[in-house]
Design a protein around this motif. Structure first.
Motif, PDB file in Angstrom:
ATOM      1  N   TYR A  20       0.839  -1.193   0.000  1.00 13.00           N
ATOM      2  CA  TYR A  20       0.000   0.000   0.000  1.00 13.00           C
ATOM      3  C   TYR A  20       0.879   1.249   0.000  1.00 13.00           C
ATOM      4  N   PRO A  21       0.349   2.388  -0.464  1.00  5.05           N
ATOM      5  CA  PRO A  21       1.135   3.630  -0.439  1.00  5.05           C
ATOM      6  C   PRO A  21       1.581   4.038   0.963  1.00  5.05           C
ATOM      7  N   SER A  22       0.877   3.581   1.995  1.00  7.29           N
ATOM      8  CA  SER A  22       1.246   3.931   3.367  1.00  7.29           C
ATOM      9  C   SER A  22       2.365   3.057   3.920  1.00  7.29           C
ATOM     10  N   ASP A  23       2.717   1.957   3.235  1.00  9.18           N
ATOM     11  CA  ASP A  23       3.777   1.075   3.729  1.00  9.18           C
ATOM     12  C   ASP A  23       5.116   1.792   3.750  1.00  9.18           C
ATOM     13  N   ALA A  56       0.862  -1.416   9.601  1.00 10.87           N
ATOM     14  CA  ALA A  56      -0.569  -1.572   9.891  1.00 10.87           C
ATOM     15  C   ALA A  56      -1.141  -0.298  10.507  1.00 10.87           C
ATOM     16  N   VAL A  57      -0.406   0.307  11.432  1.00 12.68           N
ATOM     17  CA  VAL A  57      -0.883   1.543  12.067  1.00 12.68           C
ATOM     18  C   VAL A  57      -0.973   2.664  11.047  1.00 12.68           C
ATOM     19  N   ARG A  58       0.044   2.783  10.196  1.00 11.20           N
ATOM     20  CA  ARG A  58       0.026   3.822   9.161  1.00 11.20           C
ATOM     21  C   ARG A  58      -1.126   3.600   8.186  1.00 11.20           C
ATOM     22  N   TYR A  59      -1.394   2.334   7.837  1.00 16.18           N
ATOM     23  CA  TYR A  59      -2.522   2.025   6.954  1.00 16.18           C
ATOM     24  C   TYR A  59      -3.826   2.472   7.592  1.00 16.18           C
ATOM     25  N   LEU A  60      -3.990   2.186   8.885  1.00 17.43           N
ATOM     26  CA  LEU A  60      -5.217   2.543   9.584  1.00 17.43           C
ATOM     27  C   LEU A  60      -5.409   4.059   9.632  1.00 17.43           C
ATOM     28  N   GLY A  66     -11.273   0.970  10.656  1.00 18.79           N
ATOM     29  CA  GLY A  66     -11.273   0.590  12.057  1.00 18.79           C
ATOM     30  C   GLY A  66     -10.253  -0.500  12.337  1.00 18.79           C
ATOM     31  N   TRP A  67      -9.951  -0.708  13.622  1.00 20.73           N
ATOM     32  CA  TRP A  67      -8.954  -1.716  13.984  1.00 20.73           C
ATOM     33  C   TRP A  67      -9.363  -3.108  13.491  1.00 20.73           C
ATOM     34  N   ARG A  68     -10.645  -3.448  13.639  1.00 16.69           N
ATOM     35  CA  ARG A  68     -11.099  -4.783  13.247  1.00 16.69           C
ATOM     36  C   ARG A  68     -11.135  -4.963  11.728  1.00 16.69           C
ATOM     37  N   MET A  69     -10.960  -3.889  10.988  1.00 12.14           N
ATOM     38  CA  MET A  69     -11.015  -3.972   9.526  1.00 12.14           C
ATOM     39  C   MET A  69      -9.625  -3.928   8.886  1.00 12.14           C
ATOM     40  N   LEU A  70      -8.578  -4.062   9.693  1.00  9.22           N
ATOM     41  CA  LEU A  70      -7.232  -4.132   9.128  1.00  9.22           C
ATOM     42  C   LEU A  70      -7.096  -5.383   8.254  1.00  9.22           C
ATOM     43  N   PRO A  71      -6.460  -5.271   7.087  1.00  9.34           N
ATOM     44  CA  PRO A  71      -6.238  -6.460   6.249  1.00  9.34           C
ATOM     45  C   PRO A  71      -5.539  -7.566   7.038  1.00  9.34           C
ATOM     46  N   ILE A  72      -5.929  -8.786   6.800  1.00 12.28           N
ATOM     47  CA  ILE A  72      -5.488  -9.916   7.604  1.00 12.28           C
ATOM     48  C   ILE A  72      -3.997 -10.164   7.492  1.00 12.28           C
ATOM     49  N   HIS A  73      -3.361  -9.753   6.374  1.00 11.31           N
ATOM     50  CA  HIS A  73      -1.930 -10.033   6.240  1.00 11.31           C
ATOM     51  C   HIS A  73      -1.074  -9.196   7.176  1.00 11.31           C
ATOM     52  N   PHE A  74      -1.669  -8.204   7.864  1.00  8.84           N
ATOM     53  CA  PHE A  74      -0.933  -7.483   8.895  1.00  8.84           C
ATOM     54  C   PHE A  74      -0.858  -8.295  10.189  1.00  8.84           C
ATOM     55  N   GLY A  75      -1.579  -9.391  10.249  1.00  9.14           N
ATOM     56  CA  GLY A  75      -1.654 -10.174  11.477  1.00  9.14           C
ATOM     57  C   GLY A  75      -2.921  -9.836  12.248  1.00  9.14           C
ATOM     58  N   ALA A  76      -3.061 -10.442  13.402  1.00  9.32           N
ATOM     59  CA  ALA A  76      -4.244 -10.224  14.229  1.00  9.32           C
ATOM     60  C   ALA A  76      -4.325  -8.751  14.647  1.00  9.32           C
ATOM     61  N   TRP A  77      -5.507  -8.143  14.503  1.00  6.09           N
ATOM     62  CA  TRP A  77      -5.639  -6.732  14.845  1.00  6.09           C
ATOM     63  C   TRP A  77      -5.390  -6.507  16.333  1.00  6.09           C
ATOM     64  N   GLN A  78      -5.686  -7.502  17.171  1.00  7.45           N
ATOM     65  CA  GLN A  78      -5.432  -7.351  18.606  1.00  7.45           C
ATOM     66  C   GLN A  78      -3.938  -7.197  18.886  1.00  7.45           C
ATOM     67  N   SER A 254      -5.516   9.366  20.636  1.00  6.96           N
ATOM     68  CA  SER A 254      -5.690  10.383  19.606  1.00  6.96           C
ATOM     69  C   SER A 254      -4.392  11.144  19.360  1.00  6.96           C
ATOM     70  N   HIS A 255      -3.685  11.454  20.432  1.00  5.04           N
ATOM     71  CA  HIS A 255      -2.400  12.157  20.316  1.00  5.04           C
ATOM     72  C   HIS A 255      -1.398  11.316  19.523  1.00  5.04           C
ATOM     73  N   ALA A 256      -1.356   9.998  19.814  1.00  7.08           N
ATOM     74  CA  ALA A 256      -0.426   9.122  19.102  1.00  7.08           C
ATOM     75  C   ALA A 256      -0.767   9.039  17.622  1.00  7.08           C
ATOM     76  N   MET A 257      -2.064   9.032  17.288  1.00  4.24           N
ATOM     77  CA  MET A 257      -2.476   8.998  15.876  1.00  4.24           C
ATOM     78  C   MET A 257      -1.944  10.215  15.122  1.00  4.24           C
ATOM     79  N   ILE A 258      -2.016  11.380  15.751  1.00  7.50           N
ATOM     80  CA  ILE A 258      -1.511  12.604  15.113  1.00  7.50           C
ATOM     81  C   ILE A 258      -0.008  12.507  14.880  1.00  7.50           C
ATOM     82  N   LEU A 259       0.723  11.973  15.856  1.00  6.78           N
ATOM     83  CA  LEU A 259       2.174  11.838  15.710  1.00  6.78           C
ATOM     84  C   LEU A 259       2.539  10.840  14.626  1.00  6.78           C
ATOM     85  N   VAL A 260       1.752   9.757  14.495  1.00  9.09           N
ATOM     86  CA  VAL A 260       1.990   8.786  13.422  1.00  9.09           C
ATOM     87  C   VAL A 260       1.861   9.471  12.062  1.00  9.09           C
TER      88      VAL A 260
END
Length: 273
Positions: A20-23, A56-60, A66-78, A254-260
């Motif tokens: 993905y472009p976010s990788d 995975a975090v950058r893709y999200l 949402g977390w549960r909708m992450l593509p499976i090849h990133f591994g378990a969303w948990q 939310s703060h961590a998302m902005i920094l990502v």
């Protein structure tokens, strides 16, 4: 508007990404791989691939899923979510962002630590927030992002509050944070909402000069000196779709998302100038 040259550059970077472009490209990963946590000497060997966790975090954040909708090849969303919270707790996203910021400033021929900045705020809807407020001016129920950027628009500080907190009140925490993290900053530009006695008294006590940039009486659109820089930063921020609204329940998440997001912009710029 994208130029032919910028489109070609983005296409070249896209070829280096994994899916993905976010990788992360190899050049981007090499910049901060040494900062990732080292495995412990005891216990079972660590199996997680930190590069995939960051991808995975950058893709999200970039796609807004949402977390549960992450593509499976990133591994378990948990697993991804668990490591995201752990890395945020260790202030790793903050460290990566600040290191990338200083490298980007040096690449641009400037001192690593800034001496001036611009402050402003943005109210966004926050449907899941534990504590929300109503911004009567923007007619938004949610959170307010109080930010400070350097004179080129790089994010220096962010303070998240309920949307009913005034700009000047939210900026007081910004002053405290800047003094500790970026001690060379002395001059700040702001709009008329920050022309409040309590804020200016605190700025003087902390040895800041706050310059208020006011609108003129001219009708229609007007580009104001310095203030347009922080508006462009908000534009960069909301290109990451997870940040168009504040979907997070907790402020630290939310703060961590902005920094990502903002760190991702700087890392890509440094790796592919």
């Amino acid at each position: 508007m994208w130029t032919k040259q910028s489109r070609g550059r983005m296409a070249q970077i896209a070829k280096k990404t994994k899916r993905y472009p976010s990788d992360l490209t190899d050049e981007e990963w090499e910049q901060f791989a040494p900062l990732m946590p080292k495995p412990g000497r005891r216990g079972r060997p660590r199996e997680v691939d930190f590069r995939e966790v960051i991808n995975a975090v950058r893709y999200l954040v970039r796609s807004g899923c949402g977390w549960r909708m992450l593509p499976i090849h990133f591994g378990a969303w948990q697993t991804v979510y668990g490591w995201f919270r752990e890395l945020a707790r260790r202030f790793l996203f903050q460290t990566i962002h600040d290191v990338a910021l200083m490298l980007d400033r040096e690449r641009a021929g400037r001192e690593a630590s800034p001496t001036a900045g611009v402050i402003d705020s943005q109210s966004v809807k926050a449907p899941q927030a534990e504590t929300r407020g109503y911004d009567a001016g923007k007619k938004i129920v949610g959170r307010k992002r109080h930010i400070a950027v350097d004179t080129d628009g790089r994010l220096l500080m962010v303070n998240l509050t309920p949307a009913d907190i005034s700009d000047s009140a939210g900026a007081q925490a910004i002053l405290d944070g800047i003094r500790k993290r970026w001690p060379w900053v002395k001059h700040l530009f702001a709009d008329g909402a920050y022309d409040r006695l309590k804020l200016l008294d605190k700025a003087a006590y902390l040895d800041f000069v706050v310059e208020i940039i006011r609108r003129s009486d001219q009708k229609g659109f007007e580009v104001l000196p310095r203030r347009w820089v922080v508006e462009r930063t908000f534009g960069w921020m909301t290109r990451w779709r997870r940040l168009v609204r504040d979907y997070e329940k907790r402020i630290d998440v939310s703060h961590a998302m902005i920094l990502v997001a903002m760190g991702g912009n700087l890392i890509r710029r440094n790796a592919h100038p």
